[in-house]
Design a protein around this motif. Structure first.
Motif, mmCIF file in Angstrom:
data_model
loop_
_atom_site.group_PDB
_atom_site.id
_atom_site.type_symbol
_atom_site.label_atom_id
_atom_site.label_comp_id
_atom_site.label_asym_id
_atom_site.label_seq_id
_atom_site.Cartn_x
_atom_site.Cartn_y
_atom_site.Cartn_z
ATOM 1 N N ILE A 81 0.036 2.440 3.854
ATOM 2 C CA ILE A 81 -1.313 1.888 3.946
ATOM 3 C C ILE A 81 -1.903 1.880 2.536
ATOM 4 O O ILE A 81 -2.067 2.933 1.918
ATOM 5 N N LEU A 82 -2.181 0.686 2.032
ATOM 6 C CA LEU A 82 -2.693 0.507 0.672
ATOM 7 C C LEU A 82 -4.178 0.198 0.750
ATOM 8 O O LEU A 82 -4.571 -0.858 1.236
ATOM 9 N N LEU A 83 -4.986 1.120 0.275
ATOM 10 C CA LEU A 83 -6.439 0.965 0.312
ATOM 11 C C LEU A 83 -6.966 0.717 -1.094
ATOM 12 O O LEU A 83 -6.547 1.374 -2.046
ATOM 13 N N GLN A 84 -7.874 -0.232 -1.205
ATOM 14 C CA GLN A 84 -8.586 -0.468 -2.461
ATOM 15 C C GLN A 84 -10.091 -0.313 -2.208
ATOM 16 O O GLN A 84 -10.542 -0.378 -1.065
ATOM 17 N N GLY A 85 -10.847 -0.129 -3.276
ATOM 18 C CA GLY A 85 -12.296 -0.025 -3.153
ATOM 19 C C GLY A 85 -12.766 1.254 -2.483
ATOM 20 O O GLY A 85 -13.852 1.283 -1.893
ATOM 21 N N VAL A 86 -11.986 2.324 -2.594
ATOM 22 C CA VAL A 86 -12.383 3.617 -2.033
ATOM 23 C C VAL A 86 -13.304 4.322 -3.035
ATOM 24 O O VAL A 86 -12.897 4.618 -4.157
#
Length: 317
Positions: A81-86
């Motif tokens: 799971i690749l999350l950006q903008g955290v």
């Protein structure tokens, strides 16, 4: 100033100590090494209010609706799971999530691993059914937004069918998964090109069977449509038609909608990345009288698979 390449520490949670500990922890779920991995990429939006509630809702959506894990004790398929903008202020929402605690390795272990002045960044979650061998990052020196990329190497079986027997050492390959957020705005196109070239170079290495990168590419200019191919990668979507647009609808933006988010990969025989599926379309959180968008971006989901043949022996480790 040179682009900073550095090792970063993954962490895993142990129920016995009730804390996150350094290093990967493999939950084998049987003795068969996976021959595929599902990849989710999602910019969870660093600009809107209630980032912790929105991030919690995003993780809940991925758990229940994407991977169909009805309880926190249900193991997902092999996945990243690749999350950006955290946001830095919401990072602990990931560490406090029970499903994440039970089944995932989190990279990095702290926002201290992001560029020094970053107020938000990328986070990669790897299911414990995957064997992690290396995790690194690049801090983009040319970034005006303190953006960066995270890289994780995992082992996969190159066999299509591992149900009959465990993977043999001769069939195990290394896949590198990158998670990035390129700089924004139309005039940022030259910066994005430099950043994606750094990512592409890190994916094309001896000893790797293949590499895939997901993230917010901020593809808002005409030059961005040719950027992926110019750095030697292939676009898993394969076009720029409106069917692939991932931003501009939640809510409807006065700016032109576009395909800001992408999944791209290194071209080679035997390395397959499915056409991404748009997910999290129209998803909101909160009470019925106060529903808000989880993110202004749609998420993407794909399946990555390595098909090993005897002629690929030089890429097997």
């Amino acid at each position: 100033m040179a682009d900073a390449h550095r090792d970063i520490q993954p962490v895993h949670y142990t129920a016995e100590s009730k804390q996150w500990l350094p290093g990967p922890s493999q939950d084998r779920a049987g003795e068969h090494m996976p021959s595929f991995i599902r990849v989710v990429s999602w910019n969870v939006d660093c600009m809107r209010p209630e980032p912790d509630l929105r991030l919690d809702a995003a993780l809940s959506y991925i758990q229940h609706q994407v991977f169909k894990c009805r309880t926190n004790r249900r193991r997902p398929e092999p996945c990243s799971i690749l999350l950006q903008g955290v946001l830095t202020t919401a990072f602990n929402t990931i560490l406090n999530n029970k499903w994440v605690q039970n089944f995932f390795v989190v990279i990095p272990s702290t926002t201290d691993a992001w560029p020094k002045l970053a107020k938000y960044g990328t986070v990669t979650l790897l299911s414990r059914s995957l064997r992690i061998t290396k995790s690194t990052s690049i801090h983009f020196s040319c970034s005006e937004s303190q953006h960066h990329a995270i890289f994780v190497d995992v082992k996969l079986s190159g066999l299509l069918d591992t149900a009959q027997a465990p993977a043999s050492p001769e069939s195990v390959v290394t896949l590198r998964i990158a998670n990035t957020h390129l700089d924004p705005l139309p005039d940022g196109a030259p910066i994005r090109e430099k950043q994606l070239k750094l990512v592409a170079d890190a994916l094309i290495h001896d000893g790797l069977f293949g590499g895939v990168v997901g993230g917010d590419f901020n593809a808002v200019s005409l030059n961005d449509s040719e950027l992926v191919e110019s750095v030697g990668l292939w676009d898993a979507w394969g076009g720029d038609d409106e069917g692939g647009f991932t931003w501009g609808y939640q809510p409807r933006s006065p700016l032109t909608p576009g395909r800001l988010d992408k999944l791209v990969y290194t071209p080679r025989p035997g390395f397959f990345v499915d056409t991404p599926k748009k997910i999290a379309v129209g998803k909101k959180y909160g009470q019925l009288t106060r529903r808000r968008w989880i993110s202004d971006h749609y998420a993407l989901l794909t399946k990555v698979q390595c098909v090993y043949f005897a002629s690929d022996a030089s890429d097997v480790i």
